[in-house]
Design a protein around this motif. Sequence first.
Motif, mmCIF file in Angstrom:
data_model
loop_
_atom_site.group_PDB
_atom_site.id
_atom_site.type_symbol
_atom_site.label_atom_id
_atom_site.label_comp_id
_atom_site.label_asym_id
_atom_site.label_seq_id
_atom_site.Cartn_x
_atom_site.Cartn_y
_atom_site.Cartn_z
ATOM 1 N N PRO A 276 45.539 39.693 33.412
ATOM 2 C CA PRO A 276 46.280 39.310 34.624
ATOM 3 C C PRO A 276 46.575 37.816 34.764
ATOM 4 O O PRO A 276 47.539 37.445 35.423
ATOM 5 C CB PRO A 276 45.385 39.815 35.766
ATOM 6 N N ALA A 277 45.771 36.949 34.113
ATOM 7 C CA ALA A 277 46.012 35.502 34.288
ATOM 8 C C ALA A 277 46.783 34.888 33.126
ATOM 9 O O ALA A 277 47.047 33.683 33.130
ATOM 10 C CB ALA A 277 44.679 34.774 34.467
ATOM 11 N N ILE A 278 47.181 35.705 32.157
ATOM 12 C CA ILE A 278 47.737 35.110 30.925
ATOM 13 C C ILE A 278 49.003 34.308 31.169
ATOM 14 O O ILE A 278 49.180 33.216 30.637
ATOM 15 C CB ILE A 278 47.962 36.177 29.827
ATOM 16 N N VAL A 279 49.881 34.849 32.005
ATOM 17 C CA VAL A 279 51.150 34.139 32.210
ATOM 18 C C VAL A 279 50.891 32.803 32.911
ATOM 19 O O VAL A 279 51.411 31.758 32.505
ATOM 20 C CB VAL A 279 52.151 35.011 33.000
ATOM 21 N N LEU A 280 50.059 32.841 33.935
ATOM 22 C CA LEU A 280 49.774 31.601 34.678
ATOM 23 C C LEU A 280 49.147 30.561 33.747
ATOM 24 O O LEU A 280 49.517 29.378 33.779
ATOM 25 C CB LEU A 280 48.846 31.908 35.855
ATOM 26 N N ASN A 281 48.221 31.009 32.901
ATOM 27 C CA ASN A 281 47.566 30.056 31.987
ATOM 28 C C ASN A 281 48.547 29.526 30.940
ATOM 29 O O ASN A 281 48.558 28.335 30.636
ATOM 30 C CB ASN A 281 46.353 30.713 31.320
#
Length: 394
Positions: A276-281
């Motif tokens: 779930p956090a991959i794009v933000l990271n």
Amino acid sequence: MADNRGVVYIGTRKVEVQDIPDPKLEDPRGRRIDHGVILKIVSTNICGSDQHMVRGRTTAPSGMVLGHEITGEVIEKGPDVERLEIGDLVSVPFNVACGRCRTCRQGDTGVCLTVNEGRAGGAYGYVDMGGWIGGQARYVMAPYADFNLLKFPDKAQAMSKIRDLTMLTDILPTGYHGALTAGVGVGSTVYVAGAGPVGLAAAAAARLLGAAVVMIGDFNKERLAHAKKVGFEPIDLSAHDRLGELVEQVIGAPEVDSAIDAVGFEAKGHGGAEQPAIVLNQMMEITRAAGSIGIPGLYVTEDPGAKDQAAKTGSLSLRLGLGWAKSHSLHTGQTPVLKYNRQLMMALLHDRLPIADIVNAQVISLEDAPSGYADFDKGAAAKFVIDPHGMLAA
Ligand code: NAD
Ligand code: ZN
Ligand code: ZN
């Protein structure tokens, strides 16, 4: 009326078209409202936001009528409606907003303080957004009509461009908001994550705002091919997981000025598993120092389908230290559609932006909505537009 039908959420991956009650000039608590109108729906689109619910990734209750992307004709109006007449063709922002509270008066209509008892922000046919009945249907009620609805100046002209204008209810303003809040301007280099309709709308908005290069990343080959066809630089994320290198191959540098997340919390990692956090990271990695990141992609406070305990309440493993070190600005939230829809309507009416072709609008009947949902869920390179009265087909 008396022949209302609508798309009803039954349970995970199941929607049905059912007979539903005719809309009334009433709020979700059953109180009469005089500021609303009843609309005969001309077009109503399926959205990636609907899919989060239909995939069972929210706490949406079974039996809810879906649909927040509504364009329609006024067929009845409450006694307090002064600026609209029977027969007007209107675009309905997906936000329900009162126009009177502090945030509405600042233009932040995505987080109206009065239309939802549970939290800030209201919408039609959406979990946790105040219980306003959805508009993937033949008829719907729209409250605070004078404030919320955008009337098209010429009905015949609008009907001739309806496949474009139907995108004003959500995805075009959302893409534009994503691009603006990512700081896109003349000469910007831009990366958009996600080649769905919102990603394509964000890319189109970035181009309109003068971006020098607009890249779109996804794993979905069909969507990437479509993005290339409509003039954007596709980035195939299935190649490997070093996004900076993929960006460098296109623009000669591993960082961009502006990044836009048009994916949200169901983001997948390189191996195909959800992260779930991959794009933000990744965006903090590839956005230059002092650059901005627009985040229209949706993140939730409750995710019953999350893989780990923390994500069940929306807690994600963000590398915020990196974004902080690079002085990034991050902008989240529901788009305040009213801030942008009139200007974007003008751009569409004067042929500045072929948004229907850019998102590959596909018109389907109301009865075919369940197969539209299934095809969209499989990743079809299309934006499905429901035509409940056969007015677009005609
Ligand atoms: P969509 O599901 O059609 O598109 C999402 C795309 O992201 C898919 O093509 C998917 O393959 C791709 N993807 C998955 N993981 C990825 C990754 N790591 N990197 C790049 N791409 C990846 O949805 P849509 O209709 O285009 O909507 C996109 C998002 O925008 C959704 O979360 C939706 O809820 C949200 N949304 C927000 C607002 C708002 O007001 N903020 C309004 C409309 C939609
Ligand atoms: Zn939407
Ligand atoms: Zn308000």
